[in-house]
Enzyme design. Structure first.
Site, PDB file in Angstrom:
ATOM      1  N   PHE A  76       7.216 -26.313 136.267  1.00 33.56           N
ATOM      2  CA  PHE A  76       7.325 -25.470 135.072  1.00 33.56           C
ATOM      3  C   PHE A  76       8.670 -25.618 134.361  1.00 33.56           C
ATOM      4  CE2 PHE A  76       4.629 -22.983 138.102  1.00 33.56           C
ATOM      5  CZ  PHE A  76       3.416 -23.286 137.487  1.00 33.56           C
ATOM      6  N   HIS A  87      37.763 -35.252 131.457  1.00 30.30           N
ATOM      7  CA  HIS A  87      38.387 -35.558 130.168  1.00 30.30           C
ATOM      8  C   HIS A  87      37.499 -36.513 129.374  1.00 30.30           C
ATOM      9  CE1 HIS A  87      42.184 -33.611 131.418  1.00 30.30           C
ATOM     10  NE2 HIS A  87      41.744 -33.977 132.620  1.00 30.30           N
ATOM     11  N   HIS A  91      37.389 -32.274 124.710  1.00 33.97           N
ATOM     12  CA  HIS A  91      37.788 -31.622 125.962  1.00 33.97           C
ATOM     13  C   HIS A  91      39.190 -31.053 125.839  1.00 33.97           C
ATOM     14  CE1 HIS A  91      39.558 -35.684 126.480  1.00 33.97           C
ATOM     15  NE2 HIS A  91      40.501 -35.046 127.171  1.00 33.97           N
ATOM     16  N   ASP A  93      42.924 -30.360 127.776  1.00 32.40           N
ATOM     17  CA  ASP A  93      43.845 -30.763 128.834  1.00 32.40           C
ATOM     18  C   ASP A  93      44.595 -29.523 129.308  1.00 32.40           C
ATOM     19  OD1 ASP A  93      43.136 -33.398 128.395  1.00 32.40           O
ATOM     20  OD2 ASP A  93      44.933 -33.884 127.233  1.00 32.40           O
ATOM     21  N   HIS A  97      47.094 -31.371 134.439  1.00 29.53           N
ATOM     22  CA  HIS A  97      46.645 -32.732 134.155  1.00 29.53           C
ATOM     23  C   HIS A  97      47.805 -33.726 134.199  1.00 29.53           C
ATOM     24  CE1 HIS A  97      44.646 -36.095 132.342  1.00 29.53           C
ATOM     25  NE2 HIS A  97      45.196 -35.951 131.153  1.00 29.53           N
ATOM     26  N   HIS A 225      51.497 -35.437 126.136  1.00 27.00           N
ATOM     27  CA  HIS A 225      51.152 -34.954 127.468  1.00 27.00           C
ATOM     28  C   HIS A 225      52.405 -34.450 128.190  1.00 27.00           C
ATOM     29  CE1 HIS A 225      47.464 -37.314 126.734  1.00 27.00           C
ATOM     30  NE2 HIS A 225      46.914 -36.599 127.695  1.00 27.00           N
TER      31      HIS A 225
END
Length: 276
Positions: A76, A87, A91, A93, A97, A225
């Site tokens: 069903f 990533h 997305h 960070d 990370h 970063h």
């Protein structure tokens, strides 16, 4: 005097006033006085993803594994197992990370209040159209602030480059040649300034990563970063439809999966804007 703008900051002295603002927003959404704009790239096996050169390892790409589809394993219902890296596609960070944020928050620990905030949109489509390696510098942002006002606290700074037109074209999106990838980004000084001198929640871009394609050649390498995540700020990638947002006045809503220990997560990202 109380503002009729549902996004106008107000100081509430009792619960009734606070509920009133939510009612105003609900009514504005119902009456289509506020538009909800989806800034998220579709997530599929065809979604362009970051490709690191050897000897570095890459994440797996997004895929679906069928578990059942109205058949004997599940008569069903239909459902899938999801296989994906953190990533991938649009997305977020989280600080952990990156090495500079290793003692910071994982994606499940980001406060919800940091995921919702004012959006400011800086348009560099002309510059990026002329030069795929264009880098935003501090002077560019200061010029923008001179015309639009200082970037507000808890803001999401969104950089429009027109790169979203390549969102479903892996070759054009990554834009690689014998010297590596080429896509717009930020100077080292701009990355440091955003990380240390502005009380923002984070930065959003239309490209595959928050750093320029050639950012590995900078010092420090991948400065966005390095400085953002090292200063408890966040990055969002692969945004769409930034051209539909005003320079100021939009509200950004970022919805990652609260993955315990996760360094990031595919995210649905919305903007609320005045319909006028």
């Amino acid at each position: 005097m109380t503002s009729t703008d549902p996004f106008h900051p107000q100081t509430f002295t009792d619960k009734e006033h606070a509920v009133g603002v939510i009612s105003q927003l609900t009514r504005a959404l119902t009456d289509q006085q506020v538009r909800v704009i989806d800034l998220t790239n579709k997530l599929s096996s065809a979604t362009p993803t970051l490709e690191l050169p050897a000897p570095f390892s890459n994440l797996i790409e997004f895929s679906l594994e069928e578990v059942s589809a109205y058949n004997e394993p599940g008569p069903f219902w239909k459902h899938y197992n999801i296989h994906t890296g953190e990533h991938i596609g649009t997305h977020i960070d989280a600080p952990v990370h990156w090495a500079t944020g290793r003692d910071g928050k994982d994606v499940s620990q980001i406060e919800p209040a940091r995921l919702i905030g004012p959006a400011v949109v800086l348009d560099f489509t002309t510059e990026a159209g002329r030069d795929a390696d264009f880098l935003v510098d501090v002077s560019h942002i200061q010029t923008w602030e001179a015309g639009h006002g200082a970037i507000p606290p808890n803001a999401w700074v969104l950089f429009r480059t027109g790169w979203d037109c390549f969102a479903q074209d892996r070759e054009a999106f990554l834009n690689k040649d014998e010297n590596g990838p080429h896509s717009p980004g930020f100077t080292v000084e701009c990355a440091r300034w955003l990380g240390e001198e502005r009380a923002i929640s984070g930065v959003g871009v239309e490209t595959v990563g928050i750093d320029a394609g050639a950012a590995g050649t900078l010092d420090p390498a991948f400065p966005m970063h390095h400085y953002l995540l090292g200063n408890d700020k966040y990055g969002i990638t692969s945004l769409q439809n930034l051209g539909e947002l005003p320079p100021t006045g939009a509200l950004l809503v970022v919805s990652p999966l609260p993955i315990a220990g996760g360094t990031g997560s595919p995210s649905r990202v919305y903007a609320l804007v005045d319909a006028e």
